[in-house]
Design an enzyme around this catalytic site. Structure first.
Site, PDB file in Angstrom:
ATOM      1  N   GLU A   1      -4.178  11.411 -21.395  1.00 22.47           N
ATOM      2  CA  GLU A   1      -3.225  10.655 -20.587  1.00 22.47           C
ATOM      3  C   GLU A   1      -3.635   9.194 -20.467  1.00 22.47           C
ATOM      4  O   GLU A   1      -4.723   8.900 -19.962  1.00 22.47           O
ATOM      5  CB  GLU A   1      -3.132  11.256 -19.176  1.00 22.47           C
ATOM      6  CG  GLU A   1      -2.179  10.487 -18.264  1.00 22.47           C
ATOM      7  CD  GLU A   1      -2.223  10.968 -16.822  1.00 22.47           C
ATOM      8  OE1 GLU A   1      -1.266  10.710 -16.083  1.00 22.47           O
ATOM      9  OE2 GLU A   1      -3.237  11.608 -16.439  1.00 22.47           O
TER      10      GLU A   1
ATOM     11  N   GLU B   1       3.892  13.978  -9.597  1.00 24.97           N
ATOM     12  CA  GLU B   1       2.561  13.557  -9.167  1.00 24.97           C
ATOM     13  C   GLU B   1       2.693  12.312  -8.287  1.00 24.97           C
ATOM     14  O   GLU B   1       2.289  11.207  -8.665  1.00 24.97           O
ATOM     15  CB  GLU B   1       1.656  13.288 -10.372  1.00 24.97           C
ATOM     16  CG  GLU B   1       0.183  13.189  -9.968  1.00 24.97           C
ATOM     17  CD  GLU B   1      -0.730  12.892 -11.148  1.00 24.97           C
ATOM     18  OE1 GLU B   1      -1.833  13.461 -11.190  1.00 24.97           O
ATOM     19  OE2 GLU B   1      -0.348  12.095 -12.019  1.00 24.97           O
TER      20      GLU B   1
END
Length: 269
Positions: free
Chosen positions: A143, A246
């Site tokens: 990521e 998130e």
């Protein structure tokens, strides 16, 4: 409408962790993700998932000494054995939780090192991890993370992440594309969704409002438009991933879910 997973590390923090599964299911989520499962026995987490009809879609491998500020091991020379142990432990949990994907945090640039110097270690570690995960039927993800939230993080841009995936050459190594981080670092989010989702190299999406990391309905990103882009591109290319929520609710998780209720209502009308 995309498939949304509640991030139980950031959402429902008004509740003890093990109670967050029931709350997420109550609010209409079919899946969950979170940072780390390792403080709880896998059988306890599995029981919560099964009791509430939830899928576990993502968690992170152990990141090193988190409380001491470490944010992953994958790029760090001399820590290869520890990285391998972390991957093995994550795969054990993934098997117990029936989780298809694991995020491998890259780590922070050590003083005196450049990204180019660390790249061979990163690639070798990812190649080993992808091989182990493939044998277990799992994907591993990397990521890009913005350096405002995590100063000194090794991987920051989408193009860098996709170049690493190509260099490793493992079909089960994919990119975790967090639109919050993408907007802060480089912007042009809709174009990047159109560019990267059809490649088959994006394994998971995540969302949050920019810049405060609150609900996707708050901030400078037009998520209603971006969700339409995701739906359109997914229909064209067959992408079937999850979108992890998130974000940090501003004033209670349930109170901030109006954006999700509005989307569900529009889909039903």
């Amino acid at each position: 409408m995309p498939r949304f997973a509640a991030n139980l590390s950031m959402m429902y923090t008004e509740l003890p962790f093990l109670d967050r599964f029931a709350a997420a299911a109550r609010d209409g989520f079919a899946a969950v993700e979170y940072l780390f499962p390792y403080d709880w026995p896998a059988h306890e987490l599995t029981a919560r998932l099964q009791a509430h009809g939830l899928q576990q879609v993502l968690f992170n491998a152990p990141p090193g000494q988190w409380d001491a500020g470490e944010r992953g091991l994958a790029c760090l020379p001399g820590r290869e054995a520890e990285f391998q142990d972390s991957v093995r432990r994550a795969l054990d949990y993934a098997a117990a939780l029936d989780c298809p994907r694991i995020h491998l945090m890259a780590g922070l640039l050590p003083a005196g090192h450049t990204r180019e110097q660390l790249r061979p270690t990163y690639i070798d570690n990812l190649r080993w991890a992808a091989s182990q995960a493939a044998a277990a039927g799992r994907d591993v993800l990397i990521e890009p993370i913005n350096t405002r939230d995590i100063p000194g993080y090794f991987l920051n841009r989408q193009d860098e992440a996709h170049a690493i995936v190509q260099a490793v050459g493992a079909p089960n190594l994919k990119v975790q594309m967090d639109l919050y981080h993408c907007q802060i670092v480089e912007g042009d989010v809709a174009t990047k969704l159109r560019q990267y989702l059809p490649t088959g190299c994006v394994g998971h999406l995540q969302i949050a409002g920019v810049p405060e990391r609150h609900e996707p309905s708050v901030g400078e990103l037009n998520y209603a438009y971006l969700f339409h882009v995701i739906d359109t591109v997914a229909a064209e290319c067959g992408w079937q991933g999850w979108v992890g929520c998130e974000y940090r609710p501003r004033a209670g998780t349930l109170e901030g879910l109006g954006w999700l209720r509005d989307m569900a209502s529009k889909q039903q009308s």
